[in-house]
Write a protein that holds these residues in place. Sequence first.
Motif, PDB file in Angstrom:
ATOM      1  N   GLN A 174       0.805  -1.251  -0.370  1.00 15.29           N
ATOM      2  CA  GLN A 174      -0.312   0.278  -0.102  1.00 15.29           C
ATOM      3  C   GLN A 174       0.563   1.176  -0.161  1.00 15.29           C
ATOM      4  N   MET A 175       1.646   1.277   1.052  1.00 14.63           N
ATOM      5  CA  MET A 175       2.943   2.250   0.933  1.00 14.63           C
ATOM      6  C   MET A 175       3.395   2.436  -0.422  1.00 14.63           C
ATOM      7  N   THR A 176       4.652   1.183  -0.965  1.00 21.48           N
ATOM      8  CA  THR A 176       4.338   1.698  -2.533  1.00 21.48           C
ATOM      9  C   THR A 176       3.623   2.237  -3.667  1.00 21.48           C
ATOM     10  N   ARG A 177       2.336   1.543  -3.372  1.00 22.24           N
ATOM     11  CA  ARG A 177       1.793   2.355  -4.078  1.00 22.24           C
ATOM     12  C   ARG A 177       1.239   3.951  -4.601  1.00 22.24           C
ATOM     13  N   HIS A 178       1.162   4.542  -2.342  1.00 24.50           N
ATOM     14  CA  HIS A 178       1.453   6.032  -2.555  1.00 24.50           C
ATOM     15  C   HIS A 178       1.788   6.412  -2.896  1.00 24.50           C
ATOM     16  N   PHE A 192       1.675   9.611   5.904  1.00 23.42           N
ATOM     17  CA  PHE A 192       1.277   8.124   5.159  1.00 23.42           C
ATOM     18  C   PHE A 192       1.352   7.466   6.520  1.00 23.42           C
ATOM     19  N   CYS A 193       2.431   7.583   7.220  1.00 25.66           N
ATOM     20  CA  CYS A 193       3.010   6.526   8.886  1.00 25.66           C
ATOM     21  C   CYS A 193       1.672   6.704   9.909  1.00 25.66           C
ATOM     22  N   ILE A 194       2.117   8.374   9.494  1.00 26.62           N
ATOM     23  CA  ILE A 194       1.574   9.112  10.831  1.00 26.62           C
ATOM     24  C   ILE A 194       0.150   8.934  10.904  1.00 26.62           C
TER      25      ILE A 194
END
Length: 203
Positions: free
Chosen positions: A70-74, A96-98
């Motif tokens: 998900q993070m990679t896509r973001h 994104f992590c926060i």
Amino acid sequence: MPTTTFYNLPAPKRARLTAAIVDEFARVPFEQVSINQIVQNAGISRGSFYQYFSDKRDMLLYVLDDYRQQMTRHVLCSLQDGDGDLFVLFAGMLDFCIQFGTDPKTYGFCKNLFADAKLGCGFVLAPPEEHLPQEILEALADGVNWQTLRVRTRDDIYEMIEIMALLTKDAMTHIFRDIDRCEEIRRQYLHRLELVRRGFALV
């Protein structure tokens, strides 16, 4: 990681099982996670569970890998939306992590996972390789606006991404260990990114 049988499940059933896994990791620390509770909440048999995962560590790796994807896509979308600005991309990655760490749906999951000394942040955040996977480096380098950077070669871009990834990983670790200090950690992180952007030497 899950077996082929898991990936062959109908999407609704796979999503229901994944949600049950995340809910259980949010409910209790890793050592107290109950497979019986997961299968009950997912509406499957215990025998079926072991057709999909070998143990609870295996299913945790699956959930973490799903979040990484998900993070990679973001990240890749952010790079495109930010006109190839590498600094905007990495700042957005931390945001994104926060958001992930403070979301009510995932807050308990993060809190329990990072509080567990036997897992530790290294297990959660460290990639399997010492460096970023080559395909990620390539995708990021392809999307970077070179005109905004003082770089000479593509290898320079790779090294710059690696340096910024290390700064970001350090900030992520602190965020998940102490989510209540996320704004303070974010300010320090953005300051460090700005120092990298400006450079230190008078040349």
